[in-house]
Write a protein that holds these residues in place. Structure first.
Motif, PDB file in Angstrom:
ATOM      1  N   LEU A  23      -2.017  15.936  -8.193  1.00  0.00           N
ATOM      2  CA  LEU A  23      -1.086  16.625  -7.185  1.00  0.00           C
ATOM      3  C   LEU A  23      -1.405  15.963  -5.950  1.00  0.00           C
ATOM      4  N   LYS A  24      -2.227  15.350  -5.510  1.00  0.00           N
ATOM      5  CA  LYS A  24      -2.751  14.587  -4.381  1.00  0.00           C
ATOM      6  C   LYS A  24      -3.044  13.330  -4.823  1.00  0.00           C
ATOM      7  N   PRO A  25      -2.648  12.157  -3.958  1.00  0.00           N
ATOM      8  CA  PRO A  25      -3.032  10.793  -4.253  1.00  0.00           C
ATOM      9  C   PRO A  25      -4.157  10.379  -3.955  1.00  0.00           C
ATOM     10  N   TYR A  26      -5.365  10.988  -3.908  1.00  0.00           N
ATOM     11  CA  TYR A  26      -6.567  10.607  -3.140  1.00  0.00           C
ATOM     12  C   TYR A  26      -7.637   9.996  -4.179  1.00  0.00           C
ATOM     13  N   TYR A  33       2.499  -2.752   7.706  1.00  0.00           N
ATOM     14  CA  TYR A  33       2.246  -1.294   6.668  1.00  0.00           C
ATOM     15  C   TYR A  33       3.544  -0.646   6.646  1.00  0.00           C
ATOM     16  N   ALA A  34       3.990  -0.006   5.478  1.00  0.00           N
ATOM     17  CA  ALA A  34       4.779   1.113   5.394  1.00  0.00           C
ATOM     18  C   ALA A  34       4.465   1.718   3.989  1.00  0.00           C
ATOM     19  N   THR A  35       4.333   3.023   4.242  1.00  0.00           N
ATOM     20  CA  THR A  35       3.952   3.650   2.782  1.00  0.00           C
ATOM     21  C   THR A  35       5.153   3.700   1.733  1.00  0.00           C
ATOM     22  N   ARG A  36       4.758   3.609   0.510  1.00  0.00           N
ATOM     23  CA  ARG A  36       5.719   3.850  -0.757  1.00  0.00           C
ATOM     24  C   ARG A  36       5.410   5.205  -1.155  1.00  0.00           C
ATOM     25  N   SER A  37       4.686   6.292  -0.763  1.00  0.00           N
ATOM     26  CA  SER A  37       4.235   7.428  -1.375  1.00  0.00           C
ATOM     27  C   SER A  37       4.854   8.597  -0.560  1.00  0.00           C
ATOM     28  N   THR A  38       5.493   9.669  -1.308  1.00  0.00           N
ATOM     29  CA  THR A  38       5.927  10.605  -0.653  1.00  0.00           C
ATOM     30  C   THR A  38       4.605  11.528   0.138  1.00  0.00           C
ATOM     31  N   GLN A  39       3.265  11.399  -0.262  1.00  0.00           N
ATOM     32  CA  GLN A  39       2.538  11.816   0.417  1.00  0.00           C
ATOM     33  C   GLN A  39       1.675  10.722   1.287  1.00  0.00           C
ATOM     34  N   GLY A  40       2.255   9.684   1.503  1.00  0.00           N
ATOM     35  CA  GLY A  40       1.480   8.742   2.092  1.00  0.00           C
ATOM     36  C   GLY A  40       1.273   8.863   3.807  1.00  0.00           C
ATOM     37  N   LEU A  41       0.455   8.034   4.411  1.00  0.00           N
ATOM     38  CA  LEU A  41       0.373   8.102   5.690  1.00  0.00           C
ATOM     39  C   LEU A  41       1.407   6.991   6.266  1.00  0.00           C
ATOM     40  N   GLY A  42       1.998   7.729   7.608  1.00  0.00           N
ATOM     41  CA  GLY A  42       2.948   7.017   8.172  1.00  0.00           C
ATOM     42  C   GLY A  42       2.284   5.867   8.959  1.00  0.00           C
ATOM     43  N   GLN A  81     -11.824  -1.347  -6.061  1.00  0.00           N
ATOM     44  CA  GLN A  81     -10.755  -2.110  -5.379  1.00  0.00           C
ATOM     45  C   GLN A  81      -9.292  -2.209  -6.577  1.00  0.00           C
ATOM     46  N   ALA A  82      -8.223  -2.202  -5.815  1.00  0.00           N
ATOM     47  CA  ALA A  82      -7.138  -2.041  -6.371  1.00  0.00           C
ATOM     48  C   ALA A  82      -6.869  -3.008  -7.678  1.00  0.00           C
ATOM     49  N   LYS A  83      -6.372  -2.714  -8.907  1.00  0.00           N
ATOM     50  CA  LYS A  83      -5.981  -3.720  -9.819  1.00  0.00           C
ATOM     51  C   LYS A  83      -4.390  -3.789 -10.196  1.00  0.00           C
ATOM     52  N   GLY A  84      -3.594  -2.804  -9.802  1.00  0.00           N
ATOM     53  CA  GLY A  84      -2.242  -2.705 -10.086  1.00  0.00           C
ATOM     54  C   GLY A  84      -1.615  -2.167  -9.058  1.00  0.00           C
ATOM     55  N   PHE A  85      -0.366  -1.623  -9.340  1.00  0.00           N
ATOM     56  CA  PHE A  85       0.806  -0.963  -8.583  1.00  0.00           C
ATOM     57  C   PHE A  85       0.741   0.330  -8.816  1.00  0.00           C
ATOM     58  N   ASN A  86       0.988   1.280  -7.811  1.00  0.00           N
ATOM     59  CA  ASN A  86       1.213   2.482  -7.878  1.00  0.00           C
ATOM     60  C   ASN A  86       1.841   3.317  -6.529  1.00  0.00           C
ATOM     61  N   PHE A 133       2.674   6.016  -5.694  1.00  0.00           N
ATOM     62  CA  PHE A 133       2.077   7.429  -5.256  1.00  0.00           C
ATOM     63  C   PHE A 133       0.765   7.111  -4.363  1.00  0.00           C
ATOM     64  N   THR A 134      -0.045   6.180  -4.869  1.00  0.00           N
ATOM     65  CA  THR A 134      -1.110   6.074  -4.170  1.00  0.00           C
ATOM     66  C   THR A 134      -1.223   5.074  -3.125  1.00  0.00           C
ATOM     67  N   ASP A 135      -0.190   4.342  -3.122  1.00  0.00           N
ATOM     68  CA  ASP A 135       0.068   2.856  -2.132  1.00  0.00           C
ATOM     69  C   ASP A 135      -0.905   1.933  -2.482  1.00  0.00           C
ATOM     70  N   GLU A 136      -1.189   1.958  -3.969  1.00  0.00           N
ATOM     71  CA  GLU A 136      -1.988   0.734  -4.611  1.00  0.00           C
ATOM     72  C   GLU A 136      -1.008  -0.545  -4.776  1.00  0.00           C
ATOM     73  N   GLU A 137      -1.979  -1.647  -4.532  1.00  0.00           N
ATOM     74  CA  GLU A 137      -1.485  -2.820  -4.758  1.00  0.00           C
ATOM     75  C   GLU A 137      -2.697  -3.949  -4.965  1.00  0.00           C
TER      76      GLU A 137
END
Length: 719
Positions: free
Chosen positions: A371-374, A432-441, A342-347, A349-353
Motif C-alpha cells: 500500500l506504500k511504495p517504500y 526528476y519528475a515522479t511517476r508514482s501517485t505516492q511519489g515525492l515532488g 540497486q534497481a534492476k527493472g521499471f516500476n 509506483f516505486t519510481d524504479e529504473e
C-alpha cells in the motif's frame, strides 16, 4: 482550466490523479506536539520511544514505542490511585536511556510529595523499565500503582495521520496471575505481537492495565521491573536488562562495536570541539542499523529520530562520507546495502529504473502489503551519483581493491542510469519528475513541496534539474574515471567519463550561471529549461563537487557569507532577499548543519579556508545551546535576534547527517586527505581551538596521528 495550469509541479506532481495519498517528505517530519516541549525521546538502532516528561504516553498522542516502523505501545501511563504523578526532574541519560524523578500528586489520604518515584527506561529491541518507590510519610499508607498499557500496531505513516482502527483484530493473551499482558495482530502476511512482563507479577489485571496493591511504611522501598519483548514477523526481540552507562553487549567483531571503539581519539585545548565530537559519535552509534548481506555483517546509519530510523539513501551516503575519518565500516556497509537493492527493472509506483540507488526503505505493514511504495522507494535524483562518490572515497581511504572490484558492475549500472534514465531528454542534465501517485515532488535534498522555487516565490514546473545534482554527477564521473584508469584497468572507460565530465562542466557553467545580483548559479532548470533563479545554499555543494571554475569561486564565497545567506549561525538554505524566504520554512530559510558541512568543505577546496572556519565555528558555538548536539536544522533568524539559535520546531534530533557534520568540519580544518599511500594534512585550524590532536586515524590499512595548530601540522604513523 488551461493545460498550462495543470502541468506538474513539486507541489502537485500528479495533477491528473484523482487522489494523492500522503507521502513521506520533509514537510511531514513532525515531532509529538501533544507530549509537550519537554518530551523525552530515547533510541537504539531501529527502536525508539517518545513520552512526556513524566515518562507517560497518553492514549491518542503520537508518542509510544516504535520498532522497525510499527508502533507496539501507544499507551504507557503510570499512576497512583489513578492520579498522574508530579514531575521533579526528567531527561535522557544515554541515547537509549532516560530517568524520570517523580512524586505522587495530592490525594485525599496521601498528601503530595510523600512517595518518591523513579522510573529508569532503556530501549533497544523492545523496552525495559524499572519503577522504584520510596515512602517519606509518617503513617503507613496503602495505594494502587497502575500501569495502563495500550497498543494499536500502527504503521509509522499512520501515527502522524489518520489510520485504520485495528482494535477489532488485536488478540489479547493476558496472564491471569498478573505476570504478563499479551497483544497480537495479523493482517494477511503481516504479523506482530508484544508482551509486557512484570516482576513481581501484578496483583490484578484490570483490562489492559497491571495493578499492584502497595503498602509502605516510612522509609520503605518497593520496586518492579517491566520488560517489553517484541515479535515482528518471524523475528523475536528481547530488551536487555541493564543499568545506566552500560553499553550493549556486542561481540568485538560486531561492526558497530568496532566502529565505536576504533574511531580516532581527539584531544584538544578547547573543550567545545571535544564535547561536540563525543556527542556526535554517541548519537551516530545509537542510530546504527545492523544487517547481514550474503553472510557478511555490516553496519550503516539510519537517518534520524523520530520518524526516520531507517535507511535513506541520500542521508546514509552523505553521513558515511562525513564520518570516513572515523573508520571505513559505515561507508562499507552503506555501499553494500545500497548496492544490494540497486534497481534492476521499471516500476512506476516505486519510481524504479535500472541502475538507480534507492531513496528510502521501510518495513511497516503498509509497505509490506504494497500500500506504500517504500520497499524500497527510488524517488531521488542525487543518491545514485552520491553512491559513486562514496565508492571512490572509500577506495581512496582504504585501498580495498576486493570490494571496489566487486562493486564495479553496480557502478557501471549507476552510470548507465545517469546517462539513460536520469537524463530524461538527452540534454546532458539529470532531471526528476515522479511517476508514482505516492511519489515525492522534489527529489533532491530540498524535498519539501516548496523547497525549489523562483526568486519571486513561484513553484517551477517539472521535470527539474537542480544544480547540485549536476555537480555530483560531474564529480562522480571524474572519480569513476580515476577507478577505471587504475584499479579497473579500463582506459577507454576513463577517457569516455572524463570527456562526459568536461562537456557537462562547460554546458553547466553556461546554462546555470545568472549574471545578475553579482553573479551566481540558479538552483535548477525547470521543465522548460529556464533557470530557477532563487539564491540558495546549494551553491556551496557546487564548490564541493569541483564543477565551479576558479574565477567564479570568490563570487560564490561572497554570496554564501553575505548577510542574506549567512545568519551568524550558518548558511541559510534561501537568501533573505528572495520572496519565499521564511526563517522557519523547512528548506526556504532554515540553517542545516549537514548542508553547512558540505559548504565548508567546498569553500576549503577553493582556498577559502577562513570562510570555511567561520561556518564551522558558528556551528560549534550553536551546539553549546543544545547539549553539544547539532539538530537536523534550526531557524534562519539572524544571530543578532538572540543569544542562541532559534530551534526549528519539528527538527529530527538526533539526525545522522547533522551528527556527522562536526566530523566533516574537523576533517576540513585539518585538510585530511589520503594521497599516494599516505595520509596528508593541510591544516588551517581556527585560533579559538588552539591545538588539535587526532590520534589513530584509520587510512590505507594503517593508523595515523595528526597534530595541528593554525597552519602547523604533523602527520605520523601511529604503529
Amino acid at each position: 482550466m488551461t493545460a498550462t495550469s495543470r502541468r506538474p509541479t513539486p507541489a502537485d506532481p500528479m495533477p491528473d490523479a484523482r487522489t494523492r495519498p500522503g507521502v513521506s517528505s520533509g514537510a511531514c517530519r513532525d515531532m509529538p506536539p501533544e507530549l509537550g516541549p519537554d518530551a523525552i525521546g530515547v533510541l537504539e538502532g531501529r527502536t525508539f520511544m517518545f513520552s512526556d516528561a513524566r515518562g507517560d504516553v497518553p492514549r491518542g498522542s503520537i508518542g509510544g514505542l516504535v520498532h522497525d516502523d510499527t508502533r507496539f505501545l501507544n499507551q504507557w501511563e503510570l499512576t497512583i490511585d489513578d492520579a498522574p504523578l508530579l514531575v521533579l526532574s526528567s531527561g535522557t541519560v544515554d541515547a537509549y536511556s532516560a530517568a524520570f524523578f517523580l512524586a505522587n500528586s495530592d490525594l485525599p489520604h496521601l498528601p503530595a510529595n510523600r512517595v518518591g518515584v523513579r522510573r529508569q527506561r532503556f530501549v533497544g529491541d523492545g523496552l525495559y523499565e524499572r519503577v522504584e518507590l520510596r515512602y517519606f510519610g509518617i503513617e503507613p499508607v496503602s495505594f494502587r500503582l497502575r500501569v495502563a498499557v495500550g497498543t494499536d500496531f500502527a504503521d509509522l505513516f499512520e501515527i502522524k495521520e489518520s489510520g485504520r482502527d485495528r482494535a477489532p483484530d488485536i488478540i489479547r493473551q493476558h496472564e491471569p496471575d498478573g505476570s504478563a499482558l499479551g497483544f497480537g495482530y495479523r493482517n494477511g502476511s503481516y504479523a506482530a505481537s508484544v508482551r509486557v512482563e512484570a516482576d513481581p507479577p501484578a496483583d490484578l489485571v484490570d483490562g489492559d492495565a497491571l495493578v499492584w496493591d502497595v503498602c509502605l511504611e516510612r522509609g520503605q522501598q518497593w520496586s518492579c521491573e517491566l520488560q517489553v519483548p517484541l515479535r515482528c514477523g518471524e523475528e523475536d526481540y528481547r530488551p536487555a536488562v541493564r543499568g545506566f552507562g552500560e553499553a550493549f553487549d556486542h561481540g568485538p567483531e560486531d561492526p558497530s562495536t568496532r566502529w565505536a571503539a576504533e574511531k580516532p581519539h581527539l584531544h584538544t585545548d578547547v573543550d567545545l570541539l571535544r564535547d561536540v565530537y563525543h556527542r556526535s559519535a554517541v548519537d551516530l552509534v545509537s542510530m546504527r542499523i545492523e544487517k547481514t548481506i550474503a553472510g557478511e555483517p555490516v553496519v550503516l546509519l539510519a537517518a534520524g529520530l523520530p520518524w526516520f530510523l531507517t535507511t535513506f539513501g541520500r542521508d546514509t551516503v552523505i553521513t558515511a562520507y562525513q564520518t570516513v575519518t572515523c573508520g571505513p565500516d559505515v561507508a562499507r556497509g552503506a555501499l553494500i546495502v545500497l548496492a544490494t537493492h540497486q534497481a534492476k527493472g521499471f516500476n512506476d509506483f516505486t519510481d524504479e529504473e535500472p541502475g538507480k540507488i534507492f531513496h528510502e526503505y521501510r518495513s511497516g505493514e503498509l509497505t509490506q502489503l504494497g500500500l506504500k511504495p517504500y520497499h524500497p522507494y527510488y524517488g531521488s535524483a542525487d543518491t545514485t551519483a552520491l553512491w559513486l562518490i562514496l565508492l571512490s572515497e572509500y577506495w581512496r581511504w582504504t585501498g580495498d581493491a576486493d570490494l571496489v572490484r566487486r562493486l564495479r558492475g553496480n557502478a557501471e549500472a549507476a552510470l548507465r542510469w545517469i546517462d539513460h534514465y536520469g537524463d530524461r531528454d538527452g540534454d546532458g542534465y539529470v532531471e526528476y519528475a515522479t511517476r508514482s501517485t505516492q511519489g515525492l515532488g522534489n527529489q533532491c535534498w530540498r524535498d519539501s513541496p516548496d523547497g525549489v522555487q523562483y526568486a519571486d516565490g513561484r513553484i517551477p514546473v517539472l521535470p527539474i534539474a537542480t544544480c547540485e545534482v549536476q555537480g555530483y554527477t560531474y564529480d562522480a564521473k571524474l572519480r569513476m574515471a580515476e577507478l577505471a584508469e587504475g584499479l579497473w584497468q579500463d582506459p577507454a572507460m576513463a577517457q569516455r567519463l572524463r570527456a562526459d565530465a568536461a562537456r557537462l562542466c562547460e554546458q553547466f557553467n553556461r546554462d546555470y550561471w545568472i549574471p545578475e545580483r553579482g553573479g551566481y548559479y540558479a538552483v535548477g532548470l525547470d521543465g522548460d529549461k529556464r533557470p530557477i533563479d532563487s539564491m540558495t545554499s546549494n551553491m556551496g555543494h557546487l564548490l564541493w563537487s569541483g564543477i565551479v571554475p576558479e574565477e567564479r569561486a570568490g563570487q560564490l564565497a561572497r554570496h554564501l557569507m553575505s548577510p542574506e545567506l549567512f545568519s551568524g549561525w550558518g548558511v541559510r538554505t534561501l537568501s533573505t532577499a528572495d520572496v519565499g524566504y521564511n526563517p522557519i520554512g523547512y528548506h526556504v530559510g532554515t540553517v542545516w548543519p549537514h548542508d553547512n558541512s558540505i559548504i565548508a568543505a567546498g569553500l576549503a577546496r577553493y582556498g577559502h579556508r577562513d570562510e570555511a572556519n567561520r561556518i564551522a565555528m558558528a556551528m560549534l558555538e550553536a551546539s553549546r545551546h543544545s547539549e553539544h548536539r547539532l539538530p537536523e536544522a534550526f531557524s534562519g533568524y539572524d544571530r543578532s535576534f538572540g543569544r542562541q539559535p532559534v530551534p526549528y520546531p519539528t527538527a529530527c534530533n538526533p539526525q545522522a547527517w547533522a551528527s556527522g557534520a562536526p566530523l566533516l568540519f574537523l576533517r576540513t580544518m585539518l585538510g585530511l586527505e589520503p594521497r599516494e599511500g599516505e595520509l596528508v594534512a593541510d591544516a588551517h585550524v581556527p585560533d579559538e581551538l588552539g591545538r588539535i590532536r587526532l590520534h589513530h586515524v584509520a587510512a590505507l590499512g594503517r593508523r595515523w596521528n595528526v597534530e595541528a595548530a593554525g597552519s602547523d601540522c604533523t602527520v605520523s604513523p601511529a604503529d
